[in-house]
Scaffold this active site. Sequence first.
Site, PDB file in Angstrom:
ATOM      1  N   LYS A  69       0.704 -19.988   5.303  1.00 51.91           N
ATOM      2  CA  LYS A  69       0.059 -20.388   6.557  1.00 51.91           C
ATOM      3  C   LYS A  69       0.065 -19.211   7.534  1.00 51.91           C
ATOM      4  CE  LYS A  69       2.523 -22.117  10.182  1.00 51.91           C
ATOM      5  NZ  LYS A  69       3.528 -21.189  10.724  1.00 51.91           N
TER       6      LYS A  69
ATOM      7  N   HIS B 272       3.672 -28.059  10.249  1.00 50.20           N
ATOM      8  CA  HIS B 272       4.990 -28.663  10.026  1.00 50.20           C
ATOM      9  C   HIS B 272       5.118 -30.080  10.603  1.00 50.20           C
ATOM     10  CE1 HIS B 272       5.737 -24.645   8.817  1.00 50.20           C
ATOM     11  NE2 HIS B 272       6.100 -24.153   9.975  1.00 50.20           N
TER      12      HIS B 272
ATOM     13  N   ARG C 151       0.815  -1.220   0.000  1.00 45.93           N
ATOM     14  CA  ARG C 151       0.000   0.000   0.000  1.00 45.93           C
ATOM     15  C   ARG C 151       0.849   1.273   0.000  1.00 45.93           C
ATOM     16  NH1 ARG C 151      -3.575  -0.417   5.041  1.00 45.93           N
ATOM     17  NH2 ARG C 151      -4.740   1.057   3.784  1.00 45.93           N
TER      18      ARG C 151
ATOM     19  N   LYS D 183      12.206 -28.313   2.618  1.00 45.18           N
ATOM     20  CA  LYS D 183      13.539 -28.549   3.200  1.00 45.18           C
ATOM     21  C   LYS D 183      14.133 -29.817   2.596  1.00 45.18           C
ATOM     22  CE  LYS D 183      12.590 -26.298   7.630  1.00 45.18           C
ATOM     23  NZ  LYS D 183      13.546 -25.240   7.903  1.00 45.18           N
TER      24      LYS D 183
ATOM     25  N   LYS E  61       9.430 -23.398  21.845  1.00 44.31           N
ATOM     26  CA  LYS E  61      10.265 -22.198  21.725  1.00 44.31           C
ATOM     27  C   LYS E  61      11.141 -22.098  22.969  1.00 44.31           C
ATOM     28  CE  LYS E  61       7.636 -20.189  18.275  1.00 44.31           C
ATOM     29  NZ  LYS E  61       7.704 -21.087  17.128  1.00 44.31           N
TER      30      LYS E  61
ATOM     31  N   GLU F  10      13.255 -25.093  18.958  1.00 41.50           N
ATOM     32  CA  GLU F  10      13.726 -23.770  18.549  1.00 41.50           C
ATOM     33  C   GLU F  10      14.306 -23.065  19.764  1.00 41.50           C
ATOM     34  OE1 GLU F  10      11.174 -21.681  15.514  1.00 41.50           O
ATOM     35  OE2 GLU F  10       9.680 -22.712  16.712  1.00 41.50           O
TER      36      GLU F  10
HETATM   37  C1  BG6 Z   1       7.154 -20.862  11.114  1.00 41.18           C
HETATM   38  C2  BG6 Z   1       6.584 -20.506  12.459  1.00 41.18           C
HETATM   39  O1  BG6 Z   1       6.167 -21.469  10.315  1.00 41.18           O
HETATM   40  O2  BG6 Z   1       8.241 -21.755  11.270  1.00 41.18           O
HETATM   41  C3  BG6 Z   1       7.663 -19.907  13.354  1.00 41.18           C
HETATM   42  O3  BG6 Z   1       5.525 -19.573  12.305  1.00 41.18           O
HETATM   43  C4  BG6 Z   1       8.841 -20.842  13.431  1.00 41.18           C
HETATM   44  O4  BG6 Z   1       7.164 -19.658  14.654  1.00 41.18           O
HETATM   45  C5  BG6 Z   1       9.314 -21.228  12.031  1.00 41.18           C
HETATM   46  O5  BG6 Z   1       9.885 -20.188  14.143  1.00 41.18           O
HETATM   47  C6  BG6 Z   1      10.401 -22.292  12.092  1.00 41.18           C
HETATM   48  O6  BG6 Z   1      10.904 -22.501  10.805  1.00 41.18           O
HETATM   49  P1  BG6 Z   1      12.395 -22.992  10.567  1.00 41.18           P
HETATM   50  O7  BG6 Z   1      12.503 -23.179   9.102  1.00 41.18           O
HETATM   51  O8  BG6 Z   1      13.288 -21.909  11.103  1.00 41.18           O
HETATM   52  O9  BG6 Z   1      12.548 -24.264  11.344  1.00 41.18           O
END
Ligand code: BG6
Length: 488
Positions: free
Chosen positions: A142, A234, A46, A176, A334, A210
Site C-alpha cells: 500500500k 487498516h 539500482r 496481526k 498521529k 499512534e
Molecule cells: C502504516 C502507515 O501502514 O502503518 C504508518 O503508513 C503507520 O503511517 C503504520 O505508522 C502503523 O502500523 P503499526 O503496525 O505500527 O500499527
Amino acid sequence: LKYEPIDFVLFGTKGDLARRKLLPSLYQLEKAGLLHDGTKVIGVARQDFSQTDYVELVKENIEKFSGDTLCKDTWTKFQARLDYVQVNLTDTASYTELCEHVDVERTMVCYFATAPSLFGDICKGMDNAGIIDDSVRVVLEKPIGQDLESSKAINDKVAEYFTEKQIYRIDHYLGKETVLNLIALRFANSIFATNWDHNCIDHVQISVAESVGIEGRWGYFDDAGQMRDMVQNHLLQILSLVAMEPPTTLDADSIRDEKLKVLKALRPINASNINEKSVRGQYSSGFVSGHEVPGYLEEEDANQKSRTETFVALKVEIDNWRWAGVPFYLRTGKRLPTKVSEIVIYFKRQPHNLFGASFSQLPPNKLVIRLQPEEGVEVTVMNKVPGLTSTGAMDLQKSKLDLSFSEEFADQRIADAYEKLLLEVMIGNQALFVRRDEVEQAWTWVDSIIKAWKSSSEGPEQYQAGTWGPVSSIGLLAKEGRSWYESK
Ligand code: BG6
C-alpha cells in the site's frame, strides 16, 4: 514444509520497508524453520553492490530491526540464500540481469516494496526479461493509489501482466495475531456469535492511536493524510472483519466476499453530513511521553499552509439488517499520548433493573479486543460483591475477565504481521490479502469524505501533540450520550 521452494525477489531491497520489516521477517521465518531449504532471497535495487556488501547490509538491518540478537546458526543459513541483482527499475532493458538469478521452473514471489508509481515499470521489465508465467506471485504494498481513479490505473497496469489470482495486496494489519483472532473469537465462540448484532450491541469503537509523528515522511504523508494512510486500508479492514457475515469457509474468496459486502453497505459520508459524521485534526507542538515534539507544520520540509489531517474520527453506519442503528466510531491519529489499537464492543444495557436505585445506570457489558500492544481480550461483567449485608441488598461491582496473550501463551512469541503474511504468500493463500474490488470499494467511500473536506472552507482542527485529538472528537460521541473508551 507444505510448499515448494521459492525464488523470493525483493524489489526495493534498500528501501525502508525492506530494511525494517521484510528482511527481518524473512530472517525470523528462517529461525522458526519455516523457510524451505531451497528458497532463495534475491534483493533488487539500482545500487551497485557486491554480493559481500549486500550480505553485510542485510545483516546490519536484521541486527537493528529484528528485535533479537543475531543467532549465528540462523544467520549462516539465511545468508546462504541471499543474492543481489542491480536493476534500474525504470530501465526495461536492465531487467534481463534477473534471468541469470531466477529459475523460471520454480515458483517466484516478487515483492514490489517500491513506490506504486514503479509497479508498471517493474511488470514491463519482468515481461521484457521473459520471466513472467502463471506461477509468478506479486505482492503489492500500500498505498495503492491516492483515490479510486489512480488506484484503478495501478491495478489495470498490473493486470496487463498478472491475473487477480497472482496478486497479493498487503494490508499488514491483516497479519496481526489479534486481528486474525477476530475470526476465531467471532466464529468459534457461540457466546459471541449469537450476540453479534443490533439486538445486543449498542455501538462499536475502533481506535488506532499512534504516538509517533510522521517520522521524516513529510513528502509521502502530506499527500496522503491519515485518511488515506490509515482509514482507507487498516481501519476499514478491521471494521469489515468485525462486521462481516460468517463466511462459508476460510477460503480467500469466502472471506473477501463477506468483507466486500460490508464495504458496500457503508452509508456514504458527503457534503450533506460531513460535519455531523467526521472530525479531522492536525497536531500542534506538545509533549508525548515527556518529550517535547514539534507541531505538524514545524516538521522538517513542512509546507506551512498544509491542511492535511493527522487525526480522523468518524461515525460510520452500516446499512444492512445486522447493524441497523449500531454506529461504529472510528478514531486514528498521529502524536496521540500512546500507541494503542483497540476494538471495543459495547453491549446494550439490561432492559430492567433488579438492583435498586443505586444501580439505575448499570454499565453495559463491554468486550475489549486489545490489538496492540499487550494483546488480549477483556470482558467487563457485573458481579455481586461477596459478603453479608443487614439490609439484604445486593451490592454489585464491575469486574474484568481478562485474557492476556503474553500470559496465556507465555511460551509463544507473537510474530510480526509481515512474517505471517510473507509465509502466506509463499504457501499461496490469498485469504489475508485484499482483493481489487475491496480496495476500490474502500476508495469510493473514502473519496467522498475527502471531497467533502476539500470543498469545506474550514481546515482541520488543531490538537496539541500528546492529547487524544481535537475536542470535537469527544463531541462526536458526547452528542449521542457516549464517550470514547479510555485505554489502560
Ligand atoms: C502504516 C502507515 O501502514 O502503518 C504508518 O503508513 C503507520 O503511517 C503504520 O505508522 C502503523 O502500523 P503499526 O503496525 O505500527 O500499527
